[in-house]
Design an enzyme around this catalytic site. Structure first.
Site, PDB file in Angstrom:
ATOM      1  N   VAL A  94       0.741   3.214   0.740  1.00  0.00           N
ATOM      2  CA  VAL A  94       2.178   3.431   0.703  1.00  0.00           C
ATOM      3  C   VAL A  94       2.395   4.934   0.790  1.00  0.00           C
ATOM      4  O   VAL A  94       1.488   5.719   0.521  1.00  0.00           O
ATOM      5  CB  VAL A  94       2.855   2.854  -0.565  1.00  0.00           C
ATOM      6  CG1 VAL A  94       2.837   1.336  -0.547  1.00  0.00           C
ATOM      7  CG2 VAL A  94       2.208   3.388  -1.823  1.00  0.00           C
ATOM      8  N   SER A  95       3.599   5.336   1.177  1.00  0.00           N
ATOM      9  CA  SER A  95       3.854   6.750   1.441  1.00  0.00           C
ATOM     10  C   SER A  95       4.193   7.571   0.207  1.00  0.00           C
ATOM     11  O   SER A  95       3.935   8.762   0.168  1.00  0.00           O
ATOM     12  CB  SER A  95       4.986   6.890   2.458  1.00  0.00           C
ATOM     13  OG  SER A  95       4.609   6.307   3.678  1.00  0.00           O
TER      14      SER A  95
END
Length: 189
Positions: A9-10
């Protein structure tokens, strides 16, 4: 032959659990995950570890292609590195694998579409910001640091390096905050 899952995930506040659950359900015996931007491969230590340890016949599994990266060239280079190690890449949604020649073509096209979509999103976002600025309703992002707390610490003659430690940020961030017109005052080192 191992199935190795990779979840990404970012941002720190995003959740990896859904990806990890899907990778487990696909039979991945090893799952590596990280919270880092997919804009480039820089800083993605878990992905680098997976690539380094791939053996012939192993399979790198991701839930979606954009988990590998957002740039077509990066994704294709990554797939090429896996192939150099005689390993495969499988994307679960949509289900595509490099085990067959058609998988390569589909992954290339999907990578190009994902990159194009990312550009469109950025363009729409910038257009929306410009429109909001013209209407006078754009305020920018939410500050990640309490600017007033930084100002209080400066007024208390706390050195910038100590302020940075207290606020859990870099000294450069403190200096940027101090440049704001409402907080002008010379910092103490």
């Amino acid at each position: 032959m191992s199935r190795i899952g990779y979840a990404r995930v970012s941002t720190i506040d995003q959740d990896l659990e859904t990806q990890i659950a899907k990778l487990k359900a696909e039979g991945c015996g090893i799952i590596r995950s990280e919270k880092v931007s997919g804009a480039s491969r820089d800083g993605r230590a878990e992905l680098a570890t997976i690539i380094d340890f791939l053996r012939p016949g192993d399979e790198l599994v991701v839930t979606r292609l954009d988990r590998l990266g957002r740039d077509t060239r990066d994704v294709l280079n990554l797939i090429h590195e896996c192939e150099q190690r005689e390993a495969f890449v499988t994307v679960l949604d949509p289900h595509v694998s490099t085990r067959g020649e058609m998988g390569h073509i589909v992954l290339t096209v999907l990578g190009m579409v994902a990159q194009m979509e990312r550009r469109f999103i950025k363009e729409r976002q910038l257009e929306g910001i410009e429109q909001a600025k013209r209407k006078g309703i754009y305020r920018g992002g939410t500050p990640r640091l309490d600017y007033q707390r930084v100002a209080e610490l400066v007024r208390a003659n706390i050195p910038v390096s100590e302020i940075a430690k207290t606020m859990k940020c870099s000294r450069m961030q403190v200096y940027r905050i101090l440049k704001r017109p409402s907080l002008q005052r010379g910092p103490v080192e």
